[in-house]
Design an enzyme around this catalytic site. Structure first.
Site, PDB file in Angstrom:
ATOM      1  N   ASP A  72       1.029  -1.241   0.017  1.00  0.00           N
ATOM      2  CA  ASP A  72      -0.126  -0.140  -0.006  1.00  0.00           C
ATOM      3  C   ASP A  72       0.921   1.243  -0.108  1.00  0.00           C
ATOM      4  O   ASP A  72       2.035   1.236   0.123  1.00  0.00           O
ATOM      5  CB  ASP A  72      -0.881  -0.161   1.101  1.00  0.00           C
ATOM      6  CG  ASP A  72      -1.970   1.348   1.386  1.00  0.00           C
ATOM      7  OD1 ASP A  72      -2.485   1.486   0.180  1.00  0.00           O
ATOM      8  OD2 ASP A  72      -1.897   1.960   2.426  1.00  0.00           O
ATOM      9  N   SER A  73       0.304   2.325  -0.249  1.00  0.00           N
ATOM     10  CA  SER A  73       1.095   3.559  -0.237  1.00  0.00           C
ATOM     11  C   SER A  73       1.685   3.969   1.311  1.00  0.00           C
ATOM     12  O   SER A  73       2.454   4.730   1.395  1.00  0.00           O
ATOM     13  CB  SER A  73       0.317   4.934  -0.712  1.00  0.00           C
ATOM     14  OG  SER A  73      -1.014   4.902   0.148  1.00  0.00           O
ATOM     15  N   CYS A 110      -4.339  -1.262  -1.993  1.00  0.00           N
ATOM     16  CA  CYS A 110      -4.391   0.290  -2.459  1.00  0.00           C
ATOM     17  C   CYS A 110      -5.249   0.422  -3.416  1.00  0.00           C
ATOM     18  O   CYS A 110      -5.094  -0.208  -4.436  1.00  0.00           O
ATOM     19  CB  CYS A 110      -2.859   0.558  -2.688  1.00  0.00           C
ATOM     20  SG  CYS A 110      -3.139   2.490  -3.345  1.00  0.00           S
ATOM     21  N   GLU A 120      -2.528   9.023   8.189  1.00  0.00           N
ATOM     22  CA  GLU A 120      -0.994   8.883   8.449  1.00  0.00           C
ATOM     23  C   GLU A 120      -0.454   9.578   9.549  1.00  0.00           C
ATOM     24  O   GLU A 120       0.365   9.198   9.936  1.00  0.00           O
ATOM     25  CB  GLU A 120      -0.379   9.203   7.053  1.00  0.00           C
ATOM     26  CG  GLU A 120      -0.649   8.432   5.909  1.00  0.00           C
ATOM     27  CD  GLU A 120       0.003   6.900   5.915  1.00  0.00           C
ATOM     28  OE1 GLU A 120       1.019   6.931   6.381  1.00  0.00           O
ATOM     29  OE2 GLU A 120      -0.464   6.038   5.296  1.00  0.00           O
ATOM     30  N   CYS A 164     -10.941   3.429  -0.256  1.00  0.00           N
ATOM     31  CA  CYS A 164      -9.427   3.654   0.023  1.00  0.00           C
ATOM     32  C   CYS A 164      -9.046   2.980   1.469  1.00  0.00           C
ATOM     33  O   CYS A 164      -9.878   2.814   2.230  1.00  0.00           O
ATOM     34  CB  CYS A 164      -9.056   4.890   0.061  1.00  0.00           C
ATOM     35  SG  CYS A 164      -7.472   5.425   0.845  1.00  0.00           S
ATOM     36  N   HIS A 212      -7.299   3.155   3.633  1.00  0.00           N
ATOM     37  CA  HIS A 212      -7.111   4.172   4.841  1.00  0.00           C
ATOM     38  C   HIS A 212      -8.522   4.323   5.493  1.00  0.00           C
ATOM     39  O   HIS A 212      -8.446   4.456   6.650  1.00  0.00           O
ATOM     40  CB  HIS A 212      -6.482   5.561   4.450  1.00  0.00           C
ATOM     41  CG  HIS A 212      -4.895   5.374   4.165  1.00  0.00           C
ATOM     42  ND1 HIS A 212      -4.380   4.657   2.994  1.00  0.00           N
ATOM     43  CD2 HIS A 212      -3.798   5.707   4.761  1.00  0.00           C
ATOM     44  CE1 HIS A 212      -3.227   4.688   3.015  1.00  0.00           C
ATOM     45  NE2 HIS A 212      -2.704   5.404   4.118  1.00  0.00           N
TER      46      HIS A 212
END
Length: 288
Positions: free
Chosen positions: A10-11, A73, A152, A184, A186
């Site tokens: 993932d990012s 992701c 994040e 997403c 996240h």
């Protein structure tokens, strides 16, 4: 091969929602996780850039002898999955198809909302998959670019996150949707905040859960499920974590997200993986 690990990338930390579901649903499987924390977020970057990043990460994961790869992701799934799947000789799955299928099954009025990064929304992949499932479905999409940096930074329950969620979702709610895809990886980390805004009458779809189910089917079809002697048996199940920057900060947030101990997080200079060559896990460090 059966006891080789699953590669997950993932990012940043969002893909841990997928990794966590794999750990829960497939406890005999080992995982090698890579979070591209030096280059997060992916949502505002071009398709060519995402494909380049994804290729580098896949080359790194291949050095760890993974037996399958999960692109955890949505942006990378939208832009790079098709390319990567053609270039490697192991199974590769993304998170969009499993989430879309679940949303199509969950909706009662055929009106589905999708929130995701700018890249995922621009790709139109969710709408394409949902329309393929059922052409009569109506899809209403909204890019929510600030959610990723808020997650994040660990601001999962902060008032500023609630305020941003309220602003993003206000217009979307006017379309009488009954199902909302958290497009997403996240976003499930701020699920409680999103629930406060949309209320209890809307079904929230978390693609992480469905992706783990899809992975199990892929491993079964390929006859590469782990032998079942891990976790409680006589074979050690190991989960290894790598990032492209800020290993210590990632580790702290990962322990919170996964609710389990993480022995170590290693930092990798991922941009060195431009060819199929083995490199040392050196070249980056934590922010001071």
């Amino acid at each position: 091969m059966n006891n080789a690990p699953i590669g997950v990338f993932d990012s940043g930390v969002g893909g841990l929602t997928v990794a966590g579901e794999i750990m829960r649903q497939l406890p005999d499987e080992s995982i090698v996780y890579f979070g591209d924390t030096a280059r997060v977020p992916y949502g505002s970057k071009s398709k060519d850039t995402i494909i380049t990043f994804s290729r580098q990460i896949v080359r790194f994961l291949k050095t760890k002898e993974v037996k399958a790869i999960v692109i955890a992701c949505n942006t990378a799934s939208a832009y790079a999955l098709e390319t990567i799947a053609k270039e490697v000789d192991i199974p590769v799955i993304g998170v969009i198809e499993p989430g879309a299928v679940t949303a199509g099954e969950a909706t009662a009025n055929g009106r589905i909302g999708v929130i995701a990064t700018e890249g995922t929304i621009s790709s139109g992949t969710y709408e394409t998959v949902l329309k393929r499932i059922n052409p009569s479905l109506q899809v209403f999409s909204k890019a929510c670019p600030l959610f990723v940096p808020l997650v994040e930074e660990g601001l999962l329950y902060d008032p500023v996150t609630l305020e941003i969620a309220d602003r993003y979702l206000y217009d979307l709610m006017s379309y009488d949707i009954d199902t909302l895809v958290l497009g997403c990886t996240h976003y499930p980390l701020i699920r409680r905040t999103i629930r406060k805004v949309v209320g209890d009458g809307i079904t929230l779809v978390n693609p992480a859960y469905e992706t783990a189910k899809a992975l199990e089917k892929v491993l079964e079809r390929g006859n590469i499920l782990a032998d079942g002697k891990g976790s409680l048996g006589n074979r050690e199940v190991t989960h290894r974590f790598y990032v492209s920057d800020s290993a210590e900060r990632f580790g702290k947030l990962a322990r919170t997200i996964l609710s389990r101990g993480i022995e170590s997080v290693e930092c990798v200079n991922i941009e060195q993986y431009t060819n199929n060559i083995n490199y040392d896990t050196e070249g980056c460090s934590d922010e001071k």
